[in-house]
Design a protein around this motif. Structure first.
Motif, PDB file in Angstrom:
ATOM      1  N   GLU A 245       0.854  -1.199   0.000  1.00 40.58           N
ATOM      2  CA  GLU A 245       0.000   0.000   0.000  1.00 40.58           C
ATOM      3  C   GLU A 245       0.877   1.231   0.000  1.00 40.58           C
ATOM      4  N   ASN A 246       0.535   2.199  -0.867  1.00 42.48           N
ATOM      5  CA  ASN A 246       1.280   3.455  -0.917  1.00 42.48           C
ATOM      6  C   ASN A 246       0.305   4.612  -1.078  1.00 42.48           C
ATOM      7  N   ASP A 247       0.794   5.817  -0.768  1.00 47.50           N
ATOM      8  CA  ASP A 247      -0.056   7.010  -0.828  1.00 47.50           C
ATOM      9  C   ASP A 247       0.223   7.852  -2.058  1.00 47.50           C
ATOM     10  N   GLY A 248       0.723   7.249  -3.117  1.00 49.19           N
ATOM     11  CA  GLY A 248       1.085   8.028  -4.303  1.00 49.19           C
ATOM     12  C   GLY A 248       0.203   7.770  -5.490  1.00 49.19           C
ATOM     13  N   VAL A 249      -1.113   7.759  -5.315  1.00 47.61           N
ATOM     14  CA  VAL A 249      -2.030   7.543  -6.438  1.00 47.61           C
ATOM     15  C   VAL A 249      -1.914   8.729  -7.377  1.00 47.61           C
TER      16      VAL A 249
ATOM     17  N   GLU B 230      -3.564   9.132 -10.312  1.00 51.08           N
ATOM     18  CA  GLU B 230      -4.857   9.520 -10.878  1.00 51.08           C
ATOM     19  C   GLU B 230      -5.894   8.580 -10.321  1.00 51.08           C
ATOM     20  N   ALA B 231      -6.891   9.105  -9.657  1.00 48.49           N
ATOM     21  CA  ALA B 231      -7.864   8.271  -8.942  1.00 48.49           C
ATOM     22  C   ALA B 231      -8.477   7.258  -9.881  1.00 48.49           C
ATOM     23  N   GLY B 232      -8.492   6.029  -9.394  1.00 51.81           N
ATOM     24  CA  GLY B 232      -9.129   4.974 -10.164  1.00 51.81           C
ATOM     25  C   GLY B 232      -8.257   4.362 -11.216  1.00 51.81           C
ATOM     26  N   LYS B 233      -7.067   4.898 -11.441  1.00 46.11           N
ATOM     27  CA  LYS B 233      -6.193   4.354 -12.465  1.00 46.11           C
ATOM     28  C   LYS B 233      -5.270   3.332 -11.859  1.00 46.11           C
ATOM     29  N   GLU B 234      -5.095   2.237 -12.515  1.00 48.74           N
ATOM     30  CA  GLU B 234      -4.259   1.158 -12.005  1.00 48.74           C
ATOM     31  C   GLU B 234      -2.854   1.360 -12.513  1.00 48.74           C
ATOM     32  N   PRO B 235      -1.896   1.824 -11.674  1.00 41.78           N
ATOM     33  CA  PRO B 235      -0.553   2.044 -12.155  1.00 41.78           C
ATOM     34  C   PRO B 235       0.120   0.744 -12.546  1.00 41.78           C
ATOM     35  N   GLY B 236       0.887   0.849 -13.583  1.00 34.54           N
ATOM     36  CA  GLY B 236       1.621  -0.325 -14.012  1.00 34.54           C
ATOM     37  C   GLY B 236       0.864  -1.201 -14.985  1.00 34.54           C
ATOM     38  N   ALA B 237      -0.440  -0.925 -15.193  1.00 35.07           N
ATOM     39  CA  ALA B 237      -1.183  -1.735 -16.137  1.00 35.07           C
ATOM     40  C   ALA B 237      -0.723  -1.436 -17.536  1.00 35.07           C
ATOM     41  N   GLY B 238      -0.419  -2.408 -18.298  1.00 32.99           N
ATOM     42  CA  GLY B 238       0.080  -2.188 -19.639  1.00 32.99           C
ATOM     43  C   GLY B 238      -0.457  -3.244 -20.561  1.00 32.99           C
TER      44      GLY B 238
ATOM     45  N   GLU C  21      -5.188  -8.364  -6.828  1.00 29.81           N
ATOM     46  CA  GLU C  21      -6.131  -7.249  -6.858  1.00 29.81           C
ATOM     47  C   GLU C  21      -5.361  -5.956  -6.675  1.00 29.81           C
ATOM     48  N   ALA C  22      -5.734  -4.948  -7.431  1.00 27.54           N
ATOM     49  CA  ALA C  22      -5.062  -3.655  -7.344  1.00 27.54           C
ATOM     50  C   ALA C  22      -6.079  -2.557  -7.578  1.00 27.54           C
ATOM     51  N   GLY C  23      -6.012  -1.511  -6.771  1.00 23.05           N
ATOM     52  CA  GLY C  23      -6.943  -0.405  -6.930  1.00 23.05           C
ATOM     53  C   GLY C  23      -6.868   0.549  -5.761  1.00 23.05           C
ATOM     54  N   PRO C  24      -7.629   1.655  -5.832  1.00 27.50           N
ATOM     55  CA  PRO C  24      -7.639   2.639  -4.741  1.00 27.50           C
ATOM     56  C   PRO C  24      -8.111   2.011  -3.443  1.00 27.50           C
ATOM     57  N   ALA C  25      -7.513   2.458  -2.336  1.00 27.60           N
ATOM     58  CA  ALA C  25      -7.871   1.926  -1.011  1.00 27.60           C
ATOM     59  C   ALA C  25      -8.145   3.062  -0.048  1.00 27.60           C
ATOM     60  N   GLY C  26      -8.838   4.064  -0.516  1.00 26.22           N
ATOM     61  CA  GLY C  26      -9.098   5.229   0.330  1.00 26.22           C
ATOM     62  C   GLY C  26      -8.576   6.485  -0.334  1.00 26.22           C
ATOM     63  N   ARG C  27      -8.640   7.570   0.382  1.00 25.01           N
ATOM     64  CA  ARG C  27      -8.258   8.873  -0.162  1.00 25.01           C
ATOM     65  C   ARG C  27      -6.748   8.915  -0.420  1.00 25.01           C
ATOM     66  N   GLY C  28      -6.379   8.952  -1.698  1.00 25.55           N
ATOM     67  CA  GLY C  28      -4.979   9.062  -2.058  1.00 25.55           C
ATOM     68  C   GLY C  28      -4.162   7.805  -1.855  1.00 25.55           C
ATOM     69  N   LEU C  29      -4.798   6.658  -1.545  1.00 21.85           N
ATOM     70  CA  LEU C  29      -4.072   5.416  -1.282  1.00 21.85           C
ATOM     71  C   LEU C  29      -4.299   4.429  -2.419  1.00 21.85           C
ATOM     72  N   PHE C  30      -3.284   3.630  -2.675  1.00 23.11           N
ATOM     73  CA  PHE C  30      -3.390   2.559  -3.671  1.00 23.11           C
ATOM     74  C   PHE C  30      -2.857   1.282  -3.031  1.00 23.11           C
ATOM     75  N   ARG C  31      -3.596   0.191  -3.197  1.00 17.73           N
ATOM     76  CA  ARG C  31      -3.215  -1.071  -2.561  1.00 17.73           C
ATOM     77  C   ARG C  31      -3.170  -2.181  -3.601  1.00 17.73           C
TER      78      ARG C  31
END
Length: 427
Positions: A351-355, A357-365, A386-396
């Motif tokens: 889990e990191n706090d560097g989202v 763009e909300a809702g965007k899955e980083p690393g998806a290619g 599973e990968a996706g937003p996990a709260g305000r500004g969080l990505f898990r």
């Protein structure tokens, strides 16, 4: 359509600092217009007050444009706006002289003097401060503020102001101008420092990749260099023996075949060492790389020891891909990695706090790369990702892999593997 929050989160840290710096000084121009331009209409009358407000608006507009051009110049995007700086200095001096003339020789009244004095002071404080953005030498930036203060004393004294009043006016202009100039110089220094730190981080990452490539090249050279040299010599010897009709040529070619097969095996072992990820090593490596990039990374949960090799390899790839995504996407400041061994399965979450763009899955290619490749790898051992937003500004990112059932003697009660407390992960 992007919301303001997404627009801001999409920016890198240097871009955020630049935007903050740019709009802070733009706000000075807006504040100048509303503080002395709009408020001058009532005390100076409709005609004279409107004229003063228009003049102040022109000065504020010049300041607004100068801020943008000067900051672009400091970042190397355009040449130094020398002409614009001289224009702003001339307009500042002219407005200050006119305002002082209105205060000394214009309509009588305390409100008139206050309004004209406010225009005089604010213009002479904000003008030199904005000009300092476009000057590289700090001493020259402060000298500009001192020059305007000296000019304020000279003009005030020449227009009939008492000596003490003129000195007090110059001191106020000097103090305010130096403060704004210092703010400008410090802001530009901080902006350049942030960009340099970001460039240094990118350089450090590129050097790490280059070092790994060199290490891989050295390993291949060590493995293949000797064998290829022997193969070349024995092939040449076999050719010469065959030309002479000697039966030993067959023996040499058999040896060449054996060396070629051995080289194939050794190359596969080298490549397998890079393709197979060790979970403990990947956790330590990810923590070190993220820390070098200024990201606080914590690792906790159950120990790695005891997990099957296939599970460790798959989760090692998850950690490697997650760390890469944290570095390449978004603007994380913290990252938490947790490993849990539950009943019949192992769960790894990053889990990191560097989202970015909300809702965007980083690393998806494209298929076979990024998270898509991880899902395919985990699917081979019945794992899920599973990968996706996990709260305000969080990505898990969460990977779950079922554990193979332990072999137990007939009639024995099944053992329950509970989640273990936080300890050394790499133990």
């Amino acid at each position: 359509m992007r919301t303001p929050g997404r627009w801001w989160r999409h920016k890198s840290t240097p871009e955020k600092v630049e935007t903050y710096t740019r709009w802070s000084f733009h706000f000075f121009a807006v504040m100048e217009f509303f503080s002395v331009g709009v408020t001058s209409v009532a005390p100076l009358g409709a005609r004279l007050g409107s004229a003063v407000m228009l003049v102040v608006a022109v000065h504020a507009g010049l300041c607004f444009v100068t801020v943008s051009r000067a900051i672009d110049w400091t970042r190397g995007r355009r040449p130094q706006p020398t002409g614009l700086l001289w224009t702003l200095a001339s307009v500042t001096a002219t407005i200050a002289v006119v305002a002082l003339g209105i205060a000394e020789h214009g309509p009588r009244g305390e409100d008139v003097d206050t309004a004209a004095g406010g225009v005089f002071g604010v213009i002479l404080i904000f003008g030199p401060g904005i000009i300092a953005l476009g000057v590289r030498d700090r001493r020259r930036a402060f000298a500009i503020a001192g020059g305007f203060a000296a000019g304020a004393w000279t003009v005030a004294f020449a227009l009939g102001a008492p000596l003490l009043t003129a000195l007090l006016t110059a001191l106020i202009v000097l103090t305010g101008g130096v403060f704004i100039a210092f703010t400008a110089v410090f802001s530009i220094w901080l902006l350049n420092a942030v960009y340099q730190l970001d460039e240094a981080r990118e350089t450090r990452i590129r050097l790490a990749v280059a070092e790994e490539r060199l290490r891989f090249g050295r390993d291949l050279h060590d493995v293949m260099g000797r064998n290829l040299a022997v193969i070349a010599l024995k092939s040449e010897l076999a050719v010469q023996l065959a030309q002479r009709g000697r039966p030993e040529a067959v023996t040499q070619m058999v040896e060449v075949q054996r060396l070629a097969q051995e080289s194939q095996r050794e190359v596969r072992e080298v490549v397998r060492g890079y393709r197979e990820a060790d979970l403990g090593s990947e956790l330590t490596g990810a923590q070190g790389v993220l820390a070098a990039a200024g990201i606080d990374c914590t690792v906790g949960g159950a120990p790695v020891a005891g997990l099957p090799g296939a599970v460790q390899s798959a989760l090692g790839w998850v950690v490697r891909e997650a760390a890469t995504n944290v570095l390449r996407h978004g603007d994380a400041r913290r990252c938490a990695v947790r490993l849990q061994v539950l009943e019949g399965r192992v769960v790894l979450s990053v889990e990191n706090d560097g989202v970015s763009e909300a809702g965007k899955e980083p690393g998806a290619g494209p298929p076979g790369s990024g998270l898509a490749g991880l899902r395919e790898r985990l699917a081979e051992i019945e794992g899920t990702l599973e990968a996706g937003p996990a709260g305000r500004g969080l990505f898990r990112l969460t990977a779950e892999i079922p554990l193979p059932a332990p072999s137990a003697p007939p009639g024995a009660a099944p053992a329950v593997v509970a989640s273990r407390p936080v300890s050394e992960v790499t133990s």
